[in-house]
Design a protein around this motif. Structure first.
Motif, PDB file in Angstrom:
ATOM      1  N   VAL A  93       0.837  -1.204   0.000  1.00 18.75           N
ATOM      2  CA  VAL A  93       0.000   0.000   0.000  1.00 18.75           C
ATOM      3  C   VAL A  93       0.871   1.253   0.000  1.00 18.75           C
ATOM      4  CG1 VAL A  93      -1.706   1.311   1.312  1.00 18.75           C
ATOM      5  CG2 VAL A  93      -1.929  -1.171   1.117  1.00 18.75           C
ATOM      6  N   THR A  94       1.933   1.251   0.798  1.00 19.74           N
ATOM      7  CA  THR A  94       2.839   2.402   0.843  1.00 19.74           C
ATOM      8  C   THR A  94       3.455   2.662  -0.525  1.00 19.74           C
ATOM      9  OG1 THR A  94       3.356   1.928   3.166  1.00 19.74           O
ATOM     10  CG2 THR A  94       4.864   3.368   1.969  1.00 19.74           C
ATOM     11  N   SER A  95       3.866   1.607  -1.219  1.00 16.61           N
ATOM     12  CA  SER A  95       4.466   1.763  -2.553  1.00 16.61           C
ATOM     13  C   SER A  95       3.465   2.328  -3.551  1.00 16.61           C
ATOM     14  CB  SER A  95       4.989   0.419  -3.042  1.00 16.61           C
ATOM     15  OG  SER A  95       5.969  -0.107  -2.166  1.00 16.61           O
ATOM     16  N   VAL A  96       2.208   1.853  -3.474  1.00 17.98           N
ATOM     17  CA  VAL A  96       1.186   2.314  -4.414  1.00 17.98           C
ATOM     18  C   VAL A  96       0.875   3.795  -4.214  1.00 17.98           C
ATOM     19  CG1 VAL A  96      -1.234   2.078  -5.070  1.00 17.98           C
ATOM     20  CG2 VAL A  96       0.170   0.041  -4.749  1.00 17.98           C
ATOM     21  N   VAL A  97       0.694   4.219  -2.957  1.00 20.12           N
ATOM     22  CA  VAL A  97       0.337   5.619  -2.710  1.00 20.12           C
ATOM     23  C   VAL A  97       1.545   6.544  -2.873  1.00 20.12           C
ATOM     24  CG1 VAL A  97      -1.539   4.997  -1.158  1.00 20.12           C
ATOM     25  CG2 VAL A  97       0.719   5.413  -0.215  1.00 20.12           C
ATOM     26  N   PHE A  98       2.757   5.988  -2.771  1.00 20.70           N
ATOM     27  CA  PHE A  98       3.966   6.807  -2.919  1.00 20.70           C
ATOM     28  C   PHE A  98       4.345   6.987  -4.386  1.00 20.70           C
ATOM     29  CE2 PHE A  98       8.621   7.332  -1.364  1.00 20.70           C
ATOM     30  CZ  PHE A  98       8.473   8.716  -1.400  1.00 20.70           C
ATOM     31  N   LEU A  99       3.905   6.079  -5.257  1.00 19.29           N
ATOM     32  CA  LEU A  99       4.292   6.103  -6.662  1.00 19.29           C
ATOM     33  C   LEU A  99       3.949   7.414  -7.375  1.00 19.29           C
ATOM     34  CD1 LEU A  99       5.490   4.602  -9.085  1.00 19.29           C
ATOM     35  CD2 LEU A  99       3.220   3.627  -9.506  1.00 19.29           C
ATOM     36  N   PRO A 100       2.744   8.001  -7.197  1.00 21.82           N
ATOM     37  CA  PRO A 100       2.431   9.244  -7.931  1.00 21.82           C
ATOM     38  C   PRO A 100       3.369  10.404  -7.621  1.00 21.82           C
ATOM     39  CG  PRO A 100       0.428   8.251  -7.065  1.00 21.82           C
ATOM     40  CD  PRO A 100       1.571   7.491  -6.473  1.00 21.82           C
ATOM     41  N   HIS A 101       4.044  10.362  -6.470  1.00 17.41           N
ATOM     42  CA  HIS A 101       4.969  11.447  -6.118  1.00 17.41           C
ATOM     43  C   HIS A 101       6.102  11.574  -7.135  1.00 17.41           C
ATOM     44  CE1 HIS A 101       7.313  14.185  -3.651  1.00 17.41           C
ATOM     45  NE2 HIS A 101       8.346  13.355  -3.732  1.00 17.41           N
ATOM     46  N   PHE A 102       6.455  10.476  -7.786  1.00 19.66           N
ATOM     47  CA  PHE A 102       7.569  10.486  -8.728  1.00 19.66           C
ATOM     48  C   PHE A 102       7.125  10.869 -10.141  1.00 19.66           C
ATOM     49  CE2 PHE A 102       8.759   7.526  -5.355  1.00 19.66           C
ATOM     50  CZ  PHE A 102       9.995   8.028  -5.003  1.00 19.66           C
ATOM     51  N   LEU A 103       5.842  11.045 -10.351  1.00 17.32           N
ATOM     52  CA  LEU A 103       5.347  11.475 -11.656  1.00 17.32           C
ATOM     53  C   LEU A 103       5.448  12.987 -11.783  1.00 17.32           C
ATOM     54  CD1 LEU A 103       2.084   9.328 -11.944  1.00 17.32           C
ATOM     55  CD2 LEU A 103       4.340   8.802 -12.864  1.00 17.32           C
ATOM     56  N   SER A 104       5.737  13.468 -12.968  1.00 14.56           N
ATOM     57  CA  SER A 104       5.729  14.907 -13.199  1.00 14.56           C
ATOM     58  C   SER A 104       4.292  15.398 -13.248  1.00 14.56           C
ATOM     59  CB  SER A 104       6.436  15.235 -14.512  1.00 14.56           C
ATOM     60  OG  SER A 104       5.677  14.763 -15.617  1.00 14.56           O
ATOM     61  N   CYS A 156       0.318  12.754  -1.434  1.00 14.96           N
ATOM     62  CA  CYS A 156      -0.125  12.177  -0.167  1.00 14.96           C
ATOM     63  C   CYS A 156       0.821  11.075   0.296  1.00 14.96           C
ATOM     64  CB  CYS A 156      -1.547  11.643  -0.314  1.00 14.96           C
ATOM     65  SG  CYS A 156      -2.169  10.766   1.123  1.00 14.96           S
ATOM     66  N   GLY A 157       1.313  10.265  -0.627  1.00 14.62           N
ATOM     67  CA  GLY A 157       2.184   9.155  -0.261  1.00 14.62           C
ATOM     68  C   GLY A 157       3.493   9.612   0.343  1.00 14.62           C
ATOM     69  N   TRP A 158       4.026  10.729  -0.146  1.00 17.41           N
ATOM     70  CA  TRP A 158       5.286  11.266   0.389  1.00 17.41           C
ATOM     71  C   TRP A 158       5.131  11.641   1.851  1.00 17.41           C
ATOM     72  CZ3 TRP A 158       6.132  16.332   2.151  1.00 17.41           C
ATOM     73  CH2 TRP A 158       7.455  16.639   2.458  1.00 17.41           C
ATOM     74  N   ALA A 159       4.053  12.367   2.184  1.00 18.17           N
ATOM     75  CA  ALA A 159       3.819  12.752   3.571  1.00 18.17           C
ATOM     76  C   ALA A 159       3.456  11.546   4.424  1.00 18.17           C
ATOM     77  CB  ALA A 159       2.706  13.799   3.634  1.00 18.17           C
ATOM     78  N   THR A 160       2.794  10.555   3.830  1.00 17.63           N
ATOM     79  CA  THR A 160       2.434   9.346   4.574  1.00 17.63           C
ATOM     80  C   THR A 160       3.675   8.610   5.053  1.00 17.63           C
ATOM     81  OG1 THR A 160       0.370   9.083   3.322  1.00 17.63           O
ATOM     82  CG2 THR A 160       1.231   7.133   4.427  1.00 17.63           C
ATOM     83  N   VAL A 161       4.698   8.532   4.217  1.00 19.73           N
ATOM     84  CA  VAL A 161       5.943   7.868   4.600  1.00 19.73           C
ATOM     85  C   VAL A 161       6.578   8.588   5.792  1.00 19.73           C
ATOM     86  CG1 VAL A 161       8.290   7.347   3.845  1.00 19.73           C
ATOM     87  CG2 VAL A 161       6.371   6.915   2.317  1.00 19.73           C
ATOM     88  N   ILE A 162       6.555   9.921   5.776  1.00 19.67           N
ATOM     89  CA  ILE A 162       7.136  10.692   6.881  1.00 19.67           C
ATOM     90  C   ILE A 162       6.381  10.430   8.178  1.00 19.67           C
ATOM     91  CG2 ILE A 162       7.556  13.023   7.743  1.00 19.67           C
ATOM     92  CD1 ILE A 162       8.059  13.900   4.902  1.00 19.67           C
ATOM     93  N   PHE A 163       5.044  10.492   8.112  1.00 24.88           N
ATOM     94  CA  PHE A 163       4.244  10.281   9.321  1.00 24.88           C
ATOM     95  C   PHE A 163       4.333   8.834   9.810  1.00 24.88           C
ATOM     96  CE2 PHE A 163       1.576  14.017   7.805  1.00 24.88           C
ATOM     97  CZ  PHE A 163       2.161  14.891   8.715  1.00 24.88           C
ATOM     98  N   THR A 164       4.421   7.885   8.881  1.00 27.67           N
ATOM     99  CA  THR A 164       4.550   6.482   9.278  1.00 27.67           C
ATOM    100  C   THR A 164       5.860   6.256  10.021  1.00 27.67           C
ATOM    101  OG1 THR A 164       3.237   5.776   7.352  1.00 27.67           O
ATOM    102  CG2 THR A 164       4.574   4.106   8.442  1.00 27.67           C
ATOM    103  N   ALA A 165       6.937   6.853   9.523  1.00 27.21           N
ATOM    104  CA  ALA A 165       8.227   6.739  10.213  1.00 27.21           C
ATOM    105  C   ALA A 165       8.159   7.367  11.606  1.00 27.21           C
ATOM    106  CB  ALA A 165       9.315   7.411   9.382  1.00 27.21           C
ATOM    107  N   ALA A 166       7.438   8.493  11.723  1.00 29.17           N
ATOM    108  CA  ALA A 166       7.293   9.123  13.033  1.00 29.17           C
ATOM    109  C   ALA A 166       6.492   8.258  13.990  1.00 29.17           C
ATOM    110  CB  ALA A 166       6.613  10.489  12.872  1.00 29.17           C
ATOM    111  N   LEU A 167       5.470   7.571  13.466  1.00 26.39           N
ATOM    112  CA  LEU A 167       4.641   6.709  14.315  1.00 26.39           C
ATOM    113  C   LEU A 167       5.433   5.536  14.875  1.00 26.39           C
ATOM    114  CD1 LEU A 167       1.326   6.663  12.245  1.00 26.39           C
ATOM    115  CD2 LEU A 167       1.666   7.665  14.509  1.00 26.39           C
ATOM    116  N   PHE A 168       6.404   5.031  14.116  1.00 34.93           N
ATOM    117  CA  PHE A 168       7.220   3.927  14.603  1.00 34.93           C
ATOM    118  C   PHE A 168       8.125   4.368  15.753  1.00 34.93           C
ATOM    119  CE2 PHE A 168       6.252   1.783  10.542  1.00 34.93           C
ATOM    120  CZ  PHE A 168       5.921   0.534  11.049  1.00 34.93           C
TER     121      PHE A 168
END
Length: 284
Positions: A93-104, A156-168
């Motif tokens: 799920v993280t990979s799917v939501v993070f993928l659009p961040h790399f699109l122009s 959204c995926g970029w910020a999700t990765v940051i918040f997920t790391a903070a939650l850990f």
């Protein structure tokens, strides 16, 4: 680190010298040294232009909407990934939501047009297969909601990765103790989760506030003509059209300098608020 340092030295700090254009009647063929010095005349012209105030109003409205609606979505998704999903499902799920961040933005806007444009999927469904085409990209009232939706989908995926790391980084024993004391999910979120990720949350908000007058040049530029400059003109496009298209470099530089000064003030104020809340902020 050398390429990154050189980038900032040349294109960020070195470019600050170009702000002198805001105080000159700048002519590219004459250069900085021979162009006429006019002091604050360009700022008087800028502040007397109704188009500038319209662009500033649109920018502030978009920035406020982004600040209000963007942050809660990745935070909620991070909480879901952290507390509900486990193992390979979370990674997928993280990979799917993070993928659009790399699109122009060119690709992202093209995808949205394929779905919401006059010949897109949603337009065909809403028109019922008739000749009446529904074009979301031509309705001025939908510009700001569409901008927010595009931003959430793409970043959204970029910020999700940051918040997920903070939650850990939050101590699991705190959740267990609060559950034993009878705290429900909402009270655990309010008294354990939020205090645990508050430093990261404040850091993200401070950085977002400092960039508040930059609402995405590429994203706006690709949709400006369809919606019209009355609702889609922002400070970045205002600067672009005055400088590159109209050749009015001095007023455009004044607008850019105004934007930079406001951004600096907002960062300093937001950082001081972070210090008052007991956090480090961006700098001490």
């Amino acid at each position: 680190m050398v390429p990154g340092v050189l980038y900032f030295l040349v294109f960020q700090y070195g470019a600050l010298f170009g702000n002198i254009v805001a105080f000159e009647n700048y002519v590219p063929f004459l250069g900085f040294a021979q162009s006429q010095w006019v002091g604050l005349a360009n700022f008087a012209t800028l502040f007397g232009d109704p188009g500038f105030w319209q662009a500033l109003r649109n920018t502030v409205e978009l920035a406020g909407l982004q600040l209000v609606f963007f942050v809660p979505v990745p935070l909620a998704l991070a909480l879901l990934l952290h507390s509900v999903l486990r193992g390979w499902v979370r990674k997928a799920v993280t990979s799917v939501v993070f993928l659009p961040h790399f699109l122009s933005w060119v690709v992202a806007i093209a995808l949205f047009q394929q779905v919401l444009g006059p010949t897109g999927l949603l337009g065909g469904v809403l028109s019922g297969g008739g000749s009446h085409l529904v074009n979301v990209f031509a309705d001025p009232s939908l510009f700001k909601p569409l901008m927010i939706g595009e931003l959430i989908w793409k970043d959204c995926g970029w910020a999700t990765v940051i918040f997920t790391a903070a939650l850990f980084g939050v101590n699991e024993s705190l959740y267990e103790s609060s559950a034993i004391d009878g705290a429900g999910p909402w009270r655990r979120f309010w008294h354990v989760t939020l205090p645990g990720i508050r430093p990261v949350l404040i850091l993200v908000l401070v950085m977002r506030v400092g960039d508040i007058l930059t609402v995405g040049f590429d994203q706006v530029m690709m949709q400006r003509d369809g919606f019209g400059p009355q609702v889609a003109e922002v400070l970045d496009t205002y600067v672009y059209f005055h400088a590159t298209v109209n050749g009015d470099w001095s007023v455009a530089a004044a607008a850019g300098l105004f934007k930079g000064v406001v951004g600096l003030v907002l960062v300093v104020c937001a950082n001081k608020i972070a210090h008052r809340l007991g956090e480090e902020g961006v700098y001490r």
